[in-house]
Design a protein around this motif. Structure first.
Motif, PDB file in Angstrom:
ATOM      1  N   ARG A 179       0.833  -1.208   0.000  1.00 59.78           N
ATOM      2  CA  ARG A 179       0.000   0.000   0.000  1.00 59.78           C
ATOM      3  C   ARG A 179       0.870   1.263   0.000  1.00 59.78           C
ATOM      4  NH1 ARG A 179      -2.073  -3.155   4.059  1.00 59.78           N
ATOM      5  NH2 ARG A 179      -1.253  -1.718   5.626  1.00 59.78           N
ATOM      6  N   GLN A 180       1.952   1.212   0.786  1.00 53.86           N
ATOM      7  CA  GLN A 180       2.869   2.349   0.808  1.00 53.86           C
ATOM      8  C   GLN A 180       3.759   2.313  -0.440  1.00 53.86           C
ATOM      9  OE1 GLN A 180       4.542   2.978   4.994  1.00 53.86           O
ATOM     10  NE2 GLN A 180       3.956   0.813   5.070  1.00 53.86           N
ATOM     11  N   HIS A 181       4.553   3.364  -0.605  1.00 53.23           N
ATOM     12  CA  HIS A 181       5.476   3.405  -1.751  1.00 53.23           C
ATOM     13  C   HIS A 181       6.554   2.342  -1.587  1.00 53.23           C
ATOM     14  CE1 HIS A 181       7.781   5.146  -5.046  1.00 53.23           C
ATOM     15  NE2 HIS A 181       8.864   4.993  -4.285  1.00 53.23           N
ATOM     16  N   PRO A 182       6.838   1.571  -2.634  1.00 53.86           N
ATOM     17  CA  PRO A 182       6.126   1.483  -3.918  1.00 53.86           C
ATOM     18  C   PRO A 182       4.841   0.666  -3.775  1.00 53.86           C
ATOM     19  CG  PRO A 182       7.907  -0.105  -3.876  1.00 53.86           C
ATOM     20  CD  PRO A 182       7.999   0.650  -2.588  1.00 53.86           C
ATOM     21  N   ALA A 183       3.743   1.216  -4.242  1.00 49.87           N
ATOM     22  CA  ALA A 183       2.435   0.594  -4.059  1.00 49.87           C
ATOM     23  C   ALA A 183       2.133  -0.438  -5.144  1.00 49.87           C
ATOM     24  CB  ALA A 183       1.358   1.667  -4.063  1.00 49.87           C
ATOM     25  N   ASN A 184       1.205  -1.336  -4.804  1.00 46.27           N
ATOM     26  CA  ASN A 184       0.699  -2.355  -5.740  1.00 46.27           C
ATOM     27  C   ASN A 184       1.794  -3.313  -6.232  1.00 46.27           C
ATOM     28  OD1 ASN A 184      -1.999  -1.258  -5.722  1.00 46.27           O
ATOM     29  ND2 ASN A 184      -1.211   0.394  -7.015  1.00 46.27           N
ATOM     30  N   ARG A 185       2.669  -3.676  -5.343  1.00 43.41           N
ATOM     31  CA  ARG A 185       3.705  -4.661  -5.634  1.00 43.41           C
ATOM     32  C   ARG A 185       3.436  -5.905  -4.777  1.00 43.41           C
ATOM     33  NH1 ARG A 185       6.241  -2.857 -10.168  1.00 43.41           N
ATOM     34  NH2 ARG A 185       7.482  -4.745  -9.833  1.00 43.41           N
ATOM     35  N   PRO A 186       3.948  -7.063  -5.179  1.00 40.83           N
ATOM     36  CA  PRO A 186       4.818  -7.319  -6.323  1.00 40.83           C
ATOM     37  C   PRO A 186       4.027  -7.574  -7.601  1.00 40.83           C
ATOM     38  CG  PRO A 186       4.540  -9.339  -5.080  1.00 40.83           C
ATOM     39  CD  PRO A 186       3.790  -8.277  -4.327  1.00 40.83           C
ATOM     40  N   LYS A 187       4.691  -7.405  -8.729  1.00 39.73           N
ATOM     41  CA  LYS A 187       4.107  -7.718 -10.020  1.00 39.73           C
ATOM     42  C   LYS A 187       4.585  -9.108 -10.437  1.00 39.73           C
ATOM     43  CE  LYS A 187       2.256  -3.603 -10.571  1.00 39.73           C
ATOM     44  NZ  LYS A 187       0.792  -3.380 -10.489  1.00 39.73           N
ATOM     45  N   ILE A 188       3.816 -10.113 -10.058  1.00 38.18           N
ATOM     46  CA  ILE A 188       4.152 -11.486 -10.409  1.00 38.18           C
ATOM     47  C   ILE A 188       2.906 -12.167 -10.963  1.00 38.18           C
ATOM     48  CG2 ILE A 188       6.079 -11.675  -8.794  1.00 38.18           C
ATOM     49  CD1 ILE A 188       4.268 -13.017  -6.823  1.00 38.18           C
ATOM     50  N   ASN A 189       2.992 -13.478 -11.233  1.00 43.65           N
ATOM     51  CA  ASN A 189       1.918 -14.146 -11.966  1.00 43.65           C
ATOM     52  C   ASN A 189       0.774 -14.640 -11.105  1.00 43.65           C
ATOM     53  OD1 ASN A 189       3.163 -16.223 -10.663  1.00 43.65           O
ATOM     54  ND2 ASN A 189       3.711 -17.387 -12.502  1.00 43.65           N
ATOM     55  N   HIS A 190       0.646 -14.131  -9.888  1.00 43.61           N
ATOM     56  CA  HIS A 190      -0.517 -14.464  -9.068  1.00 43.61           C
ATOM     57  C   HIS A 190      -0.758 -13.349  -8.063  1.00 43.61           C
ATOM     58  CE1 HIS A 190       1.639 -15.481  -5.312  1.00 43.61           C
ATOM     59  NE2 HIS A 190       2.588 -15.977  -6.112  1.00 43.61           N
ATOM     60  N   GLY A 191      -1.933 -13.376  -7.450  1.00 50.27           N
ATOM     61  CA  GLY A 191      -2.271 -12.377  -6.459  1.00 50.27           C
ATOM     62  C   GLY A 191      -1.901 -12.823  -5.060  1.00 50.27           C
ATOM     63  N   PRO A 192      -2.274 -12.030  -4.047  1.00 54.59           N
ATOM     64  CA  PRO A 192      -1.927 -12.357  -2.669  1.00 54.59           C
ATOM     65  C   PRO A 192      -2.665 -13.615  -2.173  1.00 54.59           C
ATOM     66  CG  PRO A 192      -3.416 -10.469  -2.784  1.00 54.59           C
ATOM     67  CD  PRO A 192      -3.012 -10.776  -4.175  1.00 54.59           C
ATOM     68  N   PRO A 193      -2.091 -14.233  -1.126  1.00 51.95           N
ATOM     69  CA  PRO A 193      -0.897 -13.832  -0.378  1.00 51.95           C
ATOM     70  C   PRO A 193       0.384 -14.201  -1.120  1.00 51.95           C
ATOM     71  CG  PRO A 193      -1.744 -15.872   0.524  1.00 51.95           C
ATOM     72  CD  PRO A 193      -2.729 -15.437  -0.527  1.00 51.95           C
ATOM     73  N   PHE A 194       1.496 -13.575  -0.681  1.00 52.19           N
ATOM     74  CA  PHE A 194       2.791 -13.793  -1.310  1.00 52.19           C
ATOM     75  C   PHE A 194       3.769 -14.378  -0.296  1.00 52.19           C
ATOM     76  CE2 PHE A 194       0.815  -9.947  -3.110  1.00 52.19           C
ATOM     77  CZ  PHE A 194       0.651 -10.359  -4.425  1.00 52.19           C
ATOM     78  N   THR A 195       4.778 -15.082  -0.815  1.00 49.23           N
ATOM     79  CA  THR A 195       5.851 -15.520   0.060  1.00 49.23           C
ATOM     80  C   THR A 195       6.854 -14.381   0.204  1.00 49.23           C
ATOM     81  OG1 THR A 195       7.287 -16.388  -1.691  1.00 49.23           O
ATOM     82  CG2 THR A 195       5.606 -17.881  -0.791  1.00 49.23           C
ATOM     83  N   PHE A 196       7.616 -14.428   1.266  1.00 50.97           N
ATOM     84  CA  PHE A 196       8.631 -13.402   1.466  1.00 50.97           C
ATOM     85  C   PHE A 196       9.622 -13.401   0.314  1.00 50.97           C
ATOM     86  CE2 PHE A 196      12.985 -12.427   2.788  1.00 50.97           C
ATOM     87  CZ  PHE A 196      12.829 -11.096   3.139  1.00 50.97           C
ATOM     88  N   GLU A 197      10.050 -14.599  -0.108  1.00 50.66           N
ATOM     89  CA  GLU A 197      11.076 -14.701  -1.135  1.00 50.66           C
ATOM     90  C   GLU A 197      10.643 -14.103  -2.465  1.00 50.66           C
ATOM     91  OE1 GLU A 197      12.280 -17.370   2.075  1.00 50.66           O
ATOM     92  OE2 GLU A 197      10.373 -17.036   1.040  1.00 50.66           O
ATOM     93  N   GLU A 198       9.426 -14.423  -2.926  1.00 50.43           N
ATOM     94  CA  GLU A 198       9.011 -13.927  -4.239  1.00 50.43           C
ATOM     95  C   GLU A 198       8.787 -12.414  -4.200  1.00 50.43           C
ATOM     96  OE1 GLU A 198       5.610 -16.194  -5.304  1.00 50.43           O
ATOM     97  OE2 GLU A 198       4.329 -15.454  -3.686  1.00 50.43           O
ATOM     98  N   SER A 199       8.312 -11.903  -3.083  1.00 46.50           N
ATOM     99  CA  SER A 199       8.130 -10.463  -2.972  1.00 46.50           C
ATOM    100  C   SER A 199       9.476  -9.750  -2.850  1.00 46.50           C
ATOM    101  CB  SER A 199       7.265 -10.134  -1.757  1.00 46.50           C
ATOM    102  OG  SER A 199       7.066  -8.734  -1.657  1.00 46.50           O
ATOM    103  N   ALA A 200      10.416 -10.361  -2.130  1.00 44.43           N
ATOM    104  CA  ALA A 200      11.745  -9.761  -1.973  1.00 44.43           C
ATOM    105  C   ALA A 200      12.469  -9.662  -3.312  1.00 44.43           C
ATOM    106  CB  ALA A 200      12.572 -10.570  -0.980  1.00 44.43           C
ATOM    107  N   VAL A 201      12.329 -10.689  -4.143  1.00 43.39           N
ATOM    108  CA  VAL A 201      12.924 -10.654  -5.477  1.00 43.39           C
ATOM    109  C   VAL A 201      12.374  -9.458  -6.252  1.00 43.39           C
ATOM    110  CG1 VAL A 201      12.960 -11.820  -7.726  1.00 43.39           C
ATOM    111  CG2 VAL A 201      13.507 -13.096  -5.649  1.00 43.39           C
ATOM    112  N   ASP A 202      11.068  -9.249  -6.176  1.00 45.97           N
ATOM    113  CA  ASP A 202      10.440  -8.116  -6.860  1.00 45.97           C
ATOM    114  C   ASP A 202      10.968  -6.795  -6.315  1.00 45.97           C
ATOM    115  OD1 ASP A 202       8.000  -7.123  -8.600  1.00 45.97           O
ATOM    116  OD2 ASP A 202       7.820  -6.060  -6.689  1.00 45.97           O
ATOM    117  N   ALA A 203      11.104  -6.685  -5.000  1.00 47.63           N
ATOM    118  CA  ALA A 203      11.567  -5.441  -4.375  1.00 47.63           C
ATOM    119  C   ALA A 203      12.972  -5.073  -4.832  1.00 47.63           C
ATOM    120  CB  ALA A 203      11.538  -5.587  -2.856  1.00 47.63           C
ATOM    121  N   LEU A 204      13.827  -6.063  -4.959  1.00 45.78           N
ATOM    122  CA  LEU A 204      15.207  -5.802  -5.361  1.00 45.78           C
ATOM    123  C   LEU A 204      15.320  -5.540  -6.858  1.00 45.78           C
ATOM    124  CD1 LEU A 204      16.754  -8.577  -3.127  1.00 45.78           C
ATOM    125  CD2 LEU A 204      16.899  -6.105  -2.720  1.00 45.78           C
TER     126      LEU A 204
END
Length: 239
Positions: free
Chosen positions: A127-152
């Motif tokens: 919700r905070q900046h950067p919002a609407n992340r991660p951009k991957i091939n499915h919606g929530p919930p997300f694992t820490f690892e797949e979201s961390a890859v997106d963040a980096l």
């Protein structure tokens, strides 16, 4: 923004607050070292993506068996180990695991139910900046690892090849945002230097609001790295 030499001088002159020593070592033991394998996993996932992209770019018109026939010295294990086996990556390859660990501590107190982007819950998009992340091939919930890859990746950190001490400190400061308010008031960023002789007060109690009287009580990432080096847990190259 500091130069490479200035970052090294700051790191060398950094003295950890004696009152924070026990807390810092507890963070290192309980939140960082105990989860080292998870941070390494994020690094390795980024490396696998990078190598897979490189392989497709270079060899898309030439099958593996033909490529190996043309280059017999490479050996049959080249593809399986280079692109599929995490163990082929050395400790000095890609984003250092301790960089990811320090960001995770600052963004969410090393909570594995939160996004590395900004500490929002993994149960939904950020919700905070950067919002609407991660951009991957499915919606929530997300694992820490797949979201961390997106963040980096969105910060381009997967493309960086030099991870010397000055570059680590620069990228940590950039992750939080290099605020002109710190520079204008001659204040070192607490994101790096909190709980050391290099930071006393001044910061952002909330987004977009700077106060000279605010004291950020979180441990600085450079301070954590300094203690880890002193304990012989890591060795960050100087250049």
């Amino acid at each position: 923004m500091a130069t490479d030499l200035e970052y090294i001088k700051l790191f060398n002159s950094c003295i950890v607050s004696p009152m924070k020593s026990v807390e810092i070592n507890r963070i290192i033991d309980d939140k960082i070292i105990s989860n080292k394998s998870r941070y390494q996993s994020v690094r390795n996932k980024l490396l696998n993506l990078k190598e897979y992209t490189y392989r497709n770019t270079c060899f898309v018109t030439e099958p593996d068996d033909l490529f190996l026939k043309r280059n017999p010295k490479i050996g049959n294990s080249f593809f399986s180990r280079s692109f599929l086996d995490h163990s082929v990556f050395s400790e000095n390859t890609g984003i250092p695991w301790y960089f990811i660990a320090c960001v995770h501590y600052r963004e969410s107190n090393a909570d594995f139910t939160k996004h590395l982007h900004n500490g929002d819950p993994l149960s939904g998009f950020t919700r905070q900046h950067p919002a609407n992340r991660p951009k991957i091939n499915h919606g929530p919930p997300f694992t820490f690892e797949e979201s961390a890859v997106d963040a980096l990746k969105i910060r381009g950190l997967d493309k960086e090849t030099v991870w010397s001490l000055p570059k680590v400190l620069l990228r940590l400061e950039q992750y939080n945002g290099i605020a002109k308010a710190y520079q204008n008031n001659n204040i070192n960023s607490p994101y790096l230097w909190g709980s050391s002789n290099l930071y006393t007060k001044g910061g952002f109690p909330r987004d977009h609001f700077f106060s000279l009287d605010y004291v950020n009580k979180q441990i600085g990432t450079a301070v954590i790295l300094k203690v880890m080096e002193n304990r012989g847990l890591i060795n960050i190259p100087r250049q």
